[in-house]
Design a protein around this motif. Structure first.
Motif, mmCIF file in Angstrom:
data_model
loop_
_atom_site.group_PDB
_atom_site.id
_atom_site.type_symbol
_atom_site.label_atom_id
_atom_site.label_comp_id
_atom_site.label_asym_id
_atom_site.label_seq_id
_atom_site.Cartn_x
_atom_site.Cartn_y
_atom_site.Cartn_z
ATOM 1 N N ARG A 175 2.544 1.635 -3.474
ATOM 2 C CA ARG A 175 1.556 1.963 -4.514
ATOM 3 C C ARG A 175 1.329 3.470 -4.563
ATOM 4 O O ARG A 175 1.469 4.113 -5.618
ATOM 5 C CB ARG A 175 0.236 1.236 -4.244
ATOM 6 N N GLY A 176 1.007 4.036 -3.397
ATOM 7 C CA GLY A 176 0.773 5.481 -3.342
ATOM 8 C C GLY A 176 1.973 6.259 -3.823
ATOM 9 O O GLY A 176 1.842 7.295 -4.488
ATOM 10 N N ARG A 196 -1.934 -6.053 9.384
ATOM 11 C CA ARG A 196 -2.658 -5.323 10.432
ATOM 12 C C ARG A 196 -4.149 -5.701 10.405
ATOM 13 O O ARG A 196 -4.795 -5.808 11.448
ATOM 14 C CB ARG A 196 -2.477 -3.831 10.199
ATOM 15 N N HIS A 197 -4.655 -5.896 9.210
ATOM 16 C CA HIS A 197 -6.062 -6.287 9.077
ATOM 17 C C HIS A 197 -6.260 -7.737 9.518
ATOM 18 O O HIS A 197 -7.151 -8.042 10.310
ATOM 19 C CB HIS A 197 -6.487 -6.115 7.619
ATOM 20 N N GLU A 238 -7.760 1.407 -9.059
ATOM 21 C CA GLU A 238 -7.645 -0.012 -8.712
ATOM 22 C C GLU A 238 -9.031 -0.659 -8.730
ATOM 23 O O GLU A 238 -9.236 -1.729 -8.176
ATOM 24 C CB GLU A 238 -7.002 -0.157 -7.330
ATOM 25 N N HIS A 285 -0.102 -3.288 5.939
ATOM 26 C CA HIS A 285 -1.516 -2.987 6.169
ATOM 27 C C HIS A 285 -2.382 -4.257 6.149
ATOM 28 O O HIS A 285 -3.345 -4.382 6.903
ATOM 29 C CB HIS A 285 -2.028 -2.009 5.110
ATOM 30 N N CYS A 286 -2.046 -5.187 5.258
ATOM 31 C CA CYS A 286 -2.803 -6.450 5.198
ATOM 32 C C CYS A 286 -2.643 -7.226 6.497
ATOM 33 O O CYS A 286 -3.609 -7.774 7.031
ATOM 34 C CB CYS A 286 -2.261 -7.349 4.080
ATOM 35 N N TYR A 330 0.829 -1.217 0.000
ATOM 36 C CA TYR A 330 0.000 0.000 0.000
ATOM 37 C C TYR A 330 0.859 1.262 0.000
ATOM 38 O O TYR A 330 0.539 2.231 -0.676
ATOM 39 C CB TYR A 330 -0.944 0.007 1.203
ATOM 40 N N ARG A 338 -2.097 -9.630 -0.072
ATOM 41 C CA ARG A 338 -1.928 -10.493 1.103
ATOM 42 C C ARG A 338 -1.230 -11.814 0.740
ATOM 43 O O ARG A 338 -0.547 -12.390 1.579
ATOM 44 C CB ARG A 338 -3.267 -10.745 1.803
ATOM 45 N N ASN A 384 -5.203 -6.219 -5.246
ATOM 46 C CA ASN A 384 -5.926 -6.808 -4.121
ATOM 47 C C ASN A 384 -5.341 -8.146 -3.680
ATOM 48 O O ASN A 384 -5.731 -8.683 -2.643
ATOM 49 C CB ASN A 384 -7.407 -6.979 -4.478
ATOM 50 N N TYR A 440 2.717 5.470 -7.848
ATOM 51 C CA TYR A 440 1.697 6.074 -8.720
ATOM 52 C C TYR A 440 2.030 7.549 -8.933
ATOM 53 O O TYR A 440 1.824 8.099 -10.012
ATOM 54 C CB TYR A 440 0.303 5.978 -8.107
ATOM 55 N N LYS A 441 2.529 8.192 -7.884
ATOM 56 C CA LYS A 441 2.880 9.610 -7.999
ATOM 57 C C LYS A 441 4.174 9.780 -8.791
ATOM 58 O O LYS A 441 4.228 10.551 -9.753
ATOM 59 C CB LYS A 441 3.083 10.204 -6.600
#
Lengths: 283, 260
Positions: free
Chosen positions: A120-121, A220-221, A149, A217-218, A117, A161, A158, A124-125
């Protein structure tokens, strides 16, 4: 939400902005940082040599293995790293194809970072100008055809994970490599404990990569964030809080681990080539 | 989106500051130049009011609390979506004109005022809070602090819509028909992660709300005046819930065997 189109002001043109700060510095640094790593790691992966020290061919030296090449499934022809799971380059490998043990390994951590994540951010920039920075106009060709996405191909992000699951396996393997780096083998085949600068380099590598991987982040989820009732899942809540601490520093560990994994390869490579000496601190 | 800092040491000193303020309506407009006399402690909204009082009585500007809590005075100051009442003049470069323009992601009404009613329409369509049966006969529930802590961050939102404005999906790509924007992803997260809530909004997030359009640039987080960690704490966890439900074959398989 279908309704009459909103009478919106015209979208800003490419790189159009009224920002007066140096907004271009961050994406430029990201572009240069990622670009340098991609170029170096590709070059190092294609070398197929100088990826280890110690082992049967360098008796007495600490057993260091470049993280770009770990785990070694097959050693390159003529090399005996002592780390290979299945021996030498397989006979079925087509002679017209370049062989390097890293080619079997690097795609996996590469995929983990590509789908991360944070990255990606950032890319992309920096690479796609989508947008180049906050409040800065985008290339006009995308316009309302933007897919994000939401649709193919980037909907495949997606699957992050699944890249995480493999990355966790790699943390275990690199942890084992750091343990092995504490040992050298003499000419008679006896093992001797010792700590060298290289052992510390590989240990720091697994610590930084672990801090990056377990701040995902995955993760963490999956570890607890998916629960709504934390008081009903106290262990998951405790784990989620710890992962959240790492997650808040995900960008920091992403960069530190990226730099350090590249440096670890440089260190092992230069020691293997005899340009640097792997100084022993203990033992 | 960092700011330049030029602290004013003498609170009584006055200095002239040039402003370029956008004047116009939905049909078009242009920047007009004004000069405000700035003293220590003034914010951009003070200057706009000064210009309104002394030079341009017809300048339209929406404001209310002047304390960063009503979310009315949102504008773009030097290209950065900000609250005019919370942007101190001594944080802006003193040697260049200050540009003030309306939000770009919404239709212009006049001067600095935009029509943000699209947001209210979006909000109406989000499945509302649906609590489970009360824990006790008197109709009350027991909720522990650890269960609502996460949601409390989202409840700080003042609906200034700066996050909507800076989001490139709305601002540049005009996906208002397919994407609800960061504000309403935060709102959905507050409902979806609430320990008492029983409604399911995951399918809506995937299809109608277009969560996949977010490409995690974190611009919304950067402009939030309430410092809500919008991307990491609301949007990404919701994206992961969508993955659980629609894209991960393992979690889909496990759901079959999970006791109801």
């Amino acid at each position: 939400m279908t309704r009459a189109p909103l009478p919106l002001p015209q979208a800003p043109g490419f790189l159009e902005t009224r920002r007066i700060d140096r907004w271009w510095i961050q994406p430029t640094l990201v572009f240069l940082g990622f670009g340098a790593f991609i170029v170096y790691s590709t070059w190092a992966a294609l070398q197929g040599n100088n990826y280890f020290t110690g082992g049967p061919t360098h008796p007495g030296a600490q057993q260091l293995l470049s993280p770009f090449y770990s785990p070694v499934l097959w050693d390159a022809a003529g090399l005996h790293s002592g780390h290979a799971w299945f021996g030498q380059q397989p006979a079925w490998w087509p002679s017209y194809l370049l062989f390097s043990p890293a080619l079997f390994i690097l795609p996996f951590p590469g995929l983990f970072r590509f789908t991360c994540y944070y990255y990606r951010g950032a890319y992309y920039k920096a690479f796609w100008g989508d947008p180049s920075n906050c409040g800065v106009g985008e290339p006009g060709f995308r316009g309302t055809k933007y897919r994000g996405e939401q649709k193919l191909p980037l909907i495949l992000q997606n699957a992050h994970r699944y890249a995480l699951y493999i990355a966790i396996l790699f943390i275990g393997i690199l942890g084992y490599d750091a343990w092995v780096s504490l040992w050298s083998i003499d000419a008679e085949g006896a093992k001797h404990f010792g700590i060298s600068v290289g052992s510390l380099v590989l240990t720091m590598n697994v610590v930084l990569l672990g801090s990056y991987t377990f701040g995902c982040h995955c993760w963490r989820h999956l570890i607890g964030g998916r629960q709504d009732c934390f008081s009903c899942h106290k262990h998951q809540h405790a784990a989620w809080k710890r992962v959240s601490w790492l997650n808040q520093r995900h960008m920091l560990f992403a960069w530190m681990s990226l730099f350090w994994v590249g440096f670890s390869d440089v260190y092992v490579r230069l020691c293997s080539m005899g340009i640097w000496t792997d100084w022993r601190i203990v033992g | 989106m960092s700011s330049h800092s030029h602290p004013v040491t003498d609170a009584t000193a006055t200095r002239p500051v040039e402003f370029k303020i956008w004047r116009g309506d939905a049909k078009g407009g242009a920047f007009e130049q004004y000069t405000a006399q700035v003293t220590g402690g003034m914010v951009v909204l003070d200057c706009i009011h000064q210009v309104q009082a002394e030079q341009a009585p017809d300048l339209a500007c929406r404001w209310n609390c002047k304390a960063g809590k009503c979310g009315s005075c949102s504008a773009e100051i030097n290209g950065k979506p900000s609250l005019m009442c919370m942007t101190r003049m001594d944080t802006l470069p003193a040697d260049q004109p200050v540009t003030v323009e309306p939000l770009r992601a919404f239709p212009s009404i006049r001067d600095l005022v935009t029509d943000v009613s699209w947001n209210y329409e979006v909000k109406k369509k989000i499945v509302p809070f649906k609590p489970r049966e009360p824990d006790r006969p008197d109709g009350t529930w027991t909720v522990f602090q650890e269960d609502v802590e996460r949601v409390q961050e989202f409840r700080k939102c003042i609906e200034c819509f700066l996050c909507q404005d800076v989001c490139h999906v709305l601002r540049d790509h005009h996906k208002h028909d397919e994407f609800i924007g960061p504000r309403f992803l935060v709102y959905t997260a507050a409902l979806e992660m609430h320990p008492l809530d029983t409604a399911d909004r995951i399918a809506d997030l995937k299809e109608r709300d277009g969560i996949g359009y977010c490409n995690i640039g974190k611009c919304c987080t950067k402009v939030c005046p309430e410092s809500i960690t919008i991307t990491d704490n609301a949007i990404i966890p919701l994206k992961e819930r969508v993955v659980d439900e629609f894209y991960d074959p393992i979690t889909r398989l496990l759901r079959i065997f999970r006791p109801k």
